[in-house]
Design a protein around this motif. Sequence first.
Motif, PDB file in Angstrom:
ATOM      1  N   MET A   1       0.846  -1.201   0.000  1.00  0.00           N
ATOM      2  CA  MET A   1       0.000   0.000   0.000  1.00  0.00           C
ATOM      3  C   MET A   1       0.878   1.247   0.000  1.00  0.00           C
ATOM      4  O   MET A   1       1.921   1.278   0.655  1.00  0.00           O
ATOM      5  CB  MET A   1      -0.903  -0.014   1.243  1.00  0.00           C
ATOM      6  N   PHE A   2       0.485   2.262  -0.721  1.00  0.00           N
ATOM      7  CA  PHE A   2       1.291   3.487  -0.776  1.00  0.00           C
ATOM      8  C   PHE A   2       1.104   4.311   0.488  1.00  0.00           C
ATOM      9  O   PHE A   2       0.160   4.138   1.245  1.00  0.00           O
ATOM     10  CB  PHE A   2       0.938   4.318  -2.008  1.00  0.00           C
ATOM     11  N   THR A   3       2.063   5.235   0.703  1.00  0.00           N
ATOM     12  CA  THR A   3       2.044   6.095   1.890  1.00  0.00           C
ATOM     13  C   THR A   3       1.615   7.512   1.501  1.00  0.00           C
ATOM     14  O   THR A   3       1.648   7.895   0.318  1.00  0.00           O
ATOM     15  CB  THR A   3       3.427   6.151   2.538  1.00  0.00           C
ATOM     16  N   PHE A   4       1.257   8.302   2.520  1.00  0.00           N
ATOM     17  CA  PHE A   4       0.892   9.686   2.249  1.00  0.00           C
ATOM     18  C   PHE A   4       2.110  10.501   1.808  1.00  0.00           C
ATOM     19  O   PHE A   4       1.966  11.471   1.060  1.00  0.00           O
ATOM     20  CB  PHE A   4       0.234  10.310   3.477  1.00  0.00           C
ATOM     21  N   ASP A   5       3.299  10.119   2.259  1.00  0.00           N
ATOM     22  CA  ASP A   5       4.515  10.795   1.783  1.00  0.00           C
ATOM     23  C   ASP A   5       4.681  10.591   0.286  1.00  0.00           C
ATOM     24  O   ASP A   5       5.076  11.510  -0.449  1.00  0.00           O
ATOM     25  CB  ASP A   5       5.747  10.262   2.518  1.00  0.00           C
ATOM     26  N   GLN A   6       4.388   9.382  -0.179  1.00  0.00           N
ATOM     27  CA  GLN A   6       4.482   9.113  -1.619  1.00  0.00           C
ATOM     28  C   GLN A   6       3.437   9.909  -2.393  1.00  0.00           C
ATOM     29  O   GLN A   6       3.717  10.446  -3.470  1.00  0.00           O
ATOM     30  CB  GLN A   6       4.312   7.609  -1.881  1.00  0.00           C
ATOM     31  N   LEU A   7       2.220  10.001  -1.829  1.00  0.00           N
ATOM     32  CA  LEU A   7       1.182  10.808  -2.479  1.00  0.00           C
ATOM     33  C   LEU A   7       1.597  12.273  -2.536  1.00  0.00           C
ATOM     34  O   LEU A   7       1.439  12.933  -3.567  1.00  0.00           O
ATOM     35  CB  LEU A   7      -0.140  10.688  -1.714  1.00  0.00           C
ATOM     36  N   PRO A  32      15.803  10.932  -3.343  1.00  0.00           N
ATOM     37  CA  PRO A  32      14.751  10.196  -2.613  1.00  0.00           C
ATOM     38  C   PRO A  32      13.350  10.468  -3.139  1.00  0.00           C
ATOM     39  O   PRO A  32      12.473   9.604  -3.073  1.00  0.00           O
ATOM     40  CB  PRO A  32      14.911  10.675  -1.162  1.00  0.00           C
ATOM     41  N   LEU A  33      13.118  11.670  -3.686  1.00  0.00           N
ATOM     42  CA  LEU A  33      11.818  11.957  -4.279  1.00  0.00           C
ATOM     43  C   LEU A  33      11.598  11.080  -5.505  1.00  0.00           C
ATOM     44  O   LEU A  33      10.505  10.526  -5.698  1.00  0.00           O
ATOM     45  CB  LEU A  33      11.719  13.435  -4.654  1.00  0.00           C
ATOM     46  N   SER A  34      12.629  10.925  -6.326  1.00  0.00           N
ATOM     47  CA  SER A  34      12.516  10.057  -7.511  1.00  0.00           C
ATOM     48  C   SER A  34      12.228   8.621  -7.099  1.00  0.00           C
ATOM     49  O   SER A  34      11.406   7.934  -7.720  1.00  0.00           O
ATOM     50  CB  SER A  34      13.812  10.115  -8.326  1.00  0.00           C
ATOM     51  N   ARG A  35      12.879   8.162  -6.014  1.00  0.00           N
ATOM     52  CA  ARG A  35      12.636   6.793  -5.550  1.00  0.00           C
ATOM     53  C   ARG A  35      11.213   6.638  -5.028  1.00  0.00           C
ATOM     54  O   ARG A  35      10.567   5.602  -5.244  1.00  0.00           O
ATOM     55  CB  ARG A  35      13.655   6.418  -4.460  1.00  0.00           C
ATOM     56  N   GLN A  36      10.692   7.669  -4.354  1.00  0.00           N
ATOM     57  CA  GLN A  36       9.302   7.635  -3.890  1.00  0.00           C
ATOM     58  C   GLN A  36       8.335   7.426  -5.045  1.00  0.00           C
ATOM     59  O   GLN A  36       7.406   6.610  -4.976  1.00  0.00           O
ATOM     60  CB  GLN A  36       8.948   8.935  -3.174  1.00  0.00           C
ATOM     61  N   LYS A  42       5.269   1.452  -8.920  1.00  0.00           N
ATOM     62  CA  LYS A  42       5.340  -0.013  -8.801  1.00  0.00           C
ATOM     63  C   LYS A  42       4.151  -0.546  -8.017  1.00  0.00           C
ATOM     64  O   LYS A  42       3.549  -1.566  -8.389  1.00  0.00           O
ATOM     65  CB  LYS A  42       6.646  -0.408  -8.126  1.00  0.00           C
ATOM     66  N   ILE A  43       3.777   0.149  -6.945  1.00  0.00           N
ATOM     67  CA  ILE A  43       2.637  -0.288  -6.132  1.00  0.00           C
ATOM     68  C   ILE A  43       1.347  -0.212  -6.944  1.00  0.00           C
ATOM     69  O   ILE A  43       0.505  -1.116  -6.908  1.00  0.00           O
ATOM     70  CB  ILE A  43       2.523   0.582  -4.869  1.00  0.00           C
ATOM     71  N   GLU A  47       2.515   3.555 -15.040  1.00  0.00           N
ATOM     72  CA  GLU A  47       3.413   4.706 -15.148  1.00  0.00           C
ATOM     73  C   GLU A  47       2.596   5.985 -15.012  1.00  0.00           C
ATOM     74  O   GLU A  47       1.632   6.202 -15.742  1.00  0.00           O
ATOM     75  CB  GLU A  47       4.132   4.687 -16.495  1.00  0.00           C
ATOM     76  N   LEU A  48       2.973   6.809 -14.046  1.00  0.00           N
ATOM     77  CA  LEU A  48       2.232   8.040 -13.785  1.00  0.00           C
ATOM     78  C   LEU A  48       2.856   9.253 -14.455  1.00  0.00           C
ATOM     79  O   LEU A  48       2.158  10.233 -14.741  1.00  0.00           O
ATOM     80  CB  LEU A  48       2.151   8.294 -12.273  1.00  0.00           C
ATOM     81  N   LEU A  49       4.163   9.183 -14.686  1.00  0.00           N
ATOM     82  CA  LEU A  49       4.889  10.319 -15.246  1.00  0.00           C
ATOM     83  C   LEU A  49       5.750   9.875 -16.410  1.00  0.00           C
ATOM     84  O   LEU A  49       6.359   8.803 -16.379  1.00  0.00           O
ATOM     85  CB  LEU A  49       5.785  10.972 -14.185  1.00  0.00           C
TER      86      LEU A  49
END
Length: 294
Positions: A1-7, A32-36, A42-43, A47-49
């Motif tokens: 599940m994704f996190t709010f930081d990732q959102l 780290p933003l790119s990794r988020q 992946k979750i 592809e979003l971007l």
Amino acid sequence: MFTFDQLAGFIAVAEELHFGRAAERLNMTQPPLSRQIQKLEKIIGAELLERDNRKVQLTNAGKTFLEEARRLMALAERAPVSARRIASGRSGVLRIGFTAASGFSILGPLLEEIAAIIPDVDVDLQELVTGDQISRLMTGELDLGLARPPFDRETFDSHLLYQEALVLAVPAGHPLTHLARDIGPKDFKDEPLIMHSPIQARYFYDLVVRTLPIQHGNVVHTVSQVLTMVSLVAAKRGVAFVPHSATLLGIKGVEFLPLPEGGGEQVELHAIWSRRITNPALSRLLRDFEFAME
């Protein structure tokens, strides 16, 4: 599940369309933003971007997910705030969007009316153009908008708040101010014109071109805000068609002339809200809303 930081990271990149600016906005570094974002994609399994060395763009899946991400973040931010307000004896918050022009005309008296009806509710103000207000009303990020038509009347209920005439703003001492008669279209047909943007100020643009004889070859500046238009008039860059409430701005070096009778439609401002009301504070306000606005 994704996190709010990732959102939050995805929303920042989607709005900035630049990883560096988004990272700076979030007070973090770019790697780290790119990794988020990569973990989020992946979750989700999509592809979003689309990104390369020159630009970042949202995919179709990214555009759809952005709306849901904003909705989730708004709900997440609202939950603890609502709990704290209830615990402290306050009943909630009403989020109101308003256009810049309404900010110097009707906003003040309207807020007084709202405070009289729901004095125990806090008001969160957001200055937004009509299009952005409509988007946030649909996602639940706003409860009430002070916006210009048109809007989908099947989706939104509304109340007409204010009508006013267009006037012609000219530099102080302009020859048109010395005419011993009413001005007409022939008087301003050759004047350099400061015009509303057909994109950011679509309502005013359509209103002016629909009702007045505009010579598009005379347009010297195109801007989105009434305040900017009047400031340019004061700088003697041209004349501009603005709502009568612009006379309240108090900018020196500008005079406002009435247009010929019947020379333009009335400028309208509406209160709009989703027909699917979820905020009890808005429901409470609307019970007495019409009486307050008359």
